[in-house]
Design a protein around this motif. Structure first.
Motif, PDB file in Angstrom:
ATOM      1  N   UNK A  25      27.645  31.102  45.849  1.00  0.00           N
ATOM      2  CA  UNK A  25      28.394  31.520  44.658  1.00  0.00           C
ATOM      3  C   UNK A  25      27.534  31.330  43.416  1.00  0.00           C
ATOM      4  N   UNK A  26      26.902  30.166  43.307  1.00  0.00           N
ATOM      5  CA  UNK A  26      26.039  29.894  42.154  1.00  0.00           C
ATOM      6  C   UNK A  26      24.858  30.870  42.111  1.00  0.00           C
ATOM      7  N   UNK A  27      24.282  31.164  43.273  1.00  0.00           N
ATOM      8  CA  UNK A  27      23.167  32.102  43.337  1.00  0.00           C
ATOM      9  C   UNK A  27      23.568  33.453  42.742  1.00  0.00           C
ATOM     10  N   UNK A  33      27.590  37.364  34.939  1.00  0.00           N
ATOM     11  CA  UNK A  33      29.026  37.180  35.148  1.00  0.00           C
ATOM     12  C   UNK A  33      29.575  38.180  36.172  1.00  0.00           C
ATOM     13  N   UNK A  34      30.526  37.702  36.977  1.00  0.00           N
ATOM     14  CA  UNK A  34      31.166  38.556  37.974  1.00  0.00           C
ATOM     15  C   UNK A  34      32.670  38.319  37.975  1.00  0.00           C
ATOM     16  N   UNK A  35      33.404  39.371  38.269  1.00  0.00           N
ATOM     17  CA  UNK A  35      34.848  39.246  38.461  1.00  0.00           C
ATOM     18  C   UNK A  35      35.093  38.729  39.874  1.00  0.00           C
ATOM     19  N   UNK A  36      36.318  38.255  40.114  1.00  0.00           N
ATOM     20  CA  UNK A  36      36.655  37.664  41.407  1.00  0.00           C
ATOM     21  C   UNK A  36      36.383  38.637  42.558  1.00  0.00           C
ATOM     22  N   UNK A  37      36.854  39.859  42.435  1.00  0.00           N
ATOM     23  CA  UNK A  37      36.664  40.848  43.496  1.00  0.00           C
ATOM     24  C   UNK A  37      35.204  41.143  43.765  1.00  0.00           C
ATOM     25  N   UNK A  38      34.403  41.170  42.704  1.00  0.00           N
ATOM     26  CA  UNK A  38      32.962  41.394  42.867  1.00  0.00           C
ATOM     27  C   UNK A  38      32.325  40.235  43.628  1.00  0.00           C
ATOM     28  N   UNK A  39      32.734  39.026  43.285  1.00  0.00           N
ATOM     29  CA  UNK A  39      32.220  37.847  43.993  1.00  0.00           C
ATOM     30  C   UNK A  39      32.618  37.873  45.465  1.00  0.00           C
ATOM     31  N   UNK A  40      33.863  38.228  45.736  1.00  0.00           N
ATOM     32  CA  UNK A  40      34.347  38.258  47.116  1.00  0.00           C
ATOM     33  C   UNK A  40      33.548  39.260  47.950  1.00  0.00           C
ATOM     34  N   UNK A  63      30.139  23.499  36.329  1.00  0.00           N
ATOM     35  CA  UNK A  63      29.039  24.400  36.670  1.00  0.00           C
ATOM     36  C   UNK A  63      29.372  25.865  36.387  1.00  0.00           C
ATOM     37  N   UNK A  64      30.654  26.190  36.471  1.00  0.00           N
ATOM     38  CA  UNK A  64      31.102  27.574  36.314  1.00  0.00           C
ATOM     39  C   UNK A  64      32.149  27.642  35.206  1.00  0.00           C
ATOM     40  N   UNK A  65      32.080  28.719  34.429  1.00  0.00           N
ATOM     41  CA  UNK A  65      33.060  28.980  33.366  1.00  0.00           C
ATOM     42  C   UNK A  65      33.948  30.131  33.811  1.00  0.00           C
ATOM     43  N   UNK A  66      35.250  29.964  33.648  1.00  0.00           N
ATOM     44  CA  UNK A  66      36.228  31.005  33.983  1.00  0.00           C
ATOM     45  C   UNK A  66      36.791  31.540  32.679  1.00  0.00           C
ATOM     46  N   UNK A  67      36.610  32.826  32.453  1.00  0.00           N
ATOM     47  CA  UNK A  67      37.105  33.436  31.218  1.00  0.00           C
ATOM     48  C   UNK A  67      38.171  34.472  31.560  1.00  0.00           C
ATOM     49  N   UNK A  68      39.354  34.267  30.973  1.00  0.00           N
ATOM     50  CA  UNK A  68      40.470  35.183  31.182  1.00  0.00           C
ATOM     51  C   UNK A  68      40.547  36.122  29.999  1.00  0.00           C
ATOM     52  N   UNK A  69      40.476  37.420  30.268  1.00  0.00           N
ATOM     53  CA  UNK A  69      40.640  38.443  29.242  1.00  0.00           C
ATOM     54  C   UNK A  69      42.086  38.917  29.326  1.00  0.00           C
ATOM     55  N   UNK A  70      42.838  38.706  28.257  1.00  0.00           N
ATOM     56  CA  UNK A  70      44.258  39.061  28.255  1.00  0.00           C
ATOM     57  C   UNK A  70      44.404  40.549  28.013  1.00  0.00           C
ATOM     58  N   UNK A  79      31.207  32.891  35.197  1.00  0.00           N
ATOM     59  CA  UNK A  79      29.798  32.848  34.807  1.00  0.00           C
ATOM     60  C   UNK A  79      29.313  31.405  34.905  1.00  0.00           C
ATOM     61  N   UNK A  80      27.999  31.246  34.889  1.00  0.00           N
ATOM     62  CA  UNK A  80      27.418  29.904  34.926  1.00  0.00           C
ATOM     63  C   UNK A  80      27.440  29.286  33.537  1.00  0.00           C
ATOM     64  N   UNK A  81      27.675  27.999  33.493  1.00  0.00           N
ATOM     65  CA  UNK A  81      27.510  27.246  32.263  1.00  0.00           C
ATOM     66  C   UNK A  81      26.029  26.861  32.152  1.00  0.00           C
TER      67      UNK A  81
END
Length: 109
Positions: A25-27, A33-40, A63-70, A79-81
């Motif tokens: 995941x970190x790699x 930055x990736x969305x959840x579906x892209x990561x999956x 280690x990871x930042x989660x950003x919610x776009x409303x 994304x990585x911190x």
């Protein structure tokens, strides 16, 4: 909550990495930055449940930042911190070693 105690730096690093999926995941987040579906789709073989759990743990460890776009539909990007990028830098030589020895490792019984 119990304070963590480590015997050496490697012990601490392995604790935060914990298992196969977090490193992958970190790699991939190291690429951007990736969305959840892209990561999956990118981290092949991981289940949705495990990905959710691993992302939560990586976020909790800083280690990871989660950003919610409303917006509609909701958009969440991971994304990585700076802390996560520092770990990727430390893991790069290990990845290079793996690339150099992949054939040998795949041939092991």
């Amino acid at each position: 909550m119990k304070k963590r105690s480590y015997t050496c730096g490697l012990d601490a690093a392995i604790d935060v990495m914990g298992g196969k999926w977090k490193g992958l995941i970190l790699f991939w987040l190291g690429e951007g930055p990736l969305r959840f579906g892209e990561l999956r789709r990118t981290v092949s073989g991981i289940s949705e449940r495990v990905l959710i759990l691993q992302l939560r743990e990586l976020e909790a460890s800083g280690l990871v930042h989660r950003e919610v776009h409303h917006q509609v539909p909701p958009k969440v990007e991971y994304s990585l911190t700076d802390f996560g990028r520092s770990l990727i830098t430390a893991l790069a030589p290990l990845g290079e070693w793996g690339e150099e020895n992949m054939d040998r490792l795949e041939a092991l019984p």
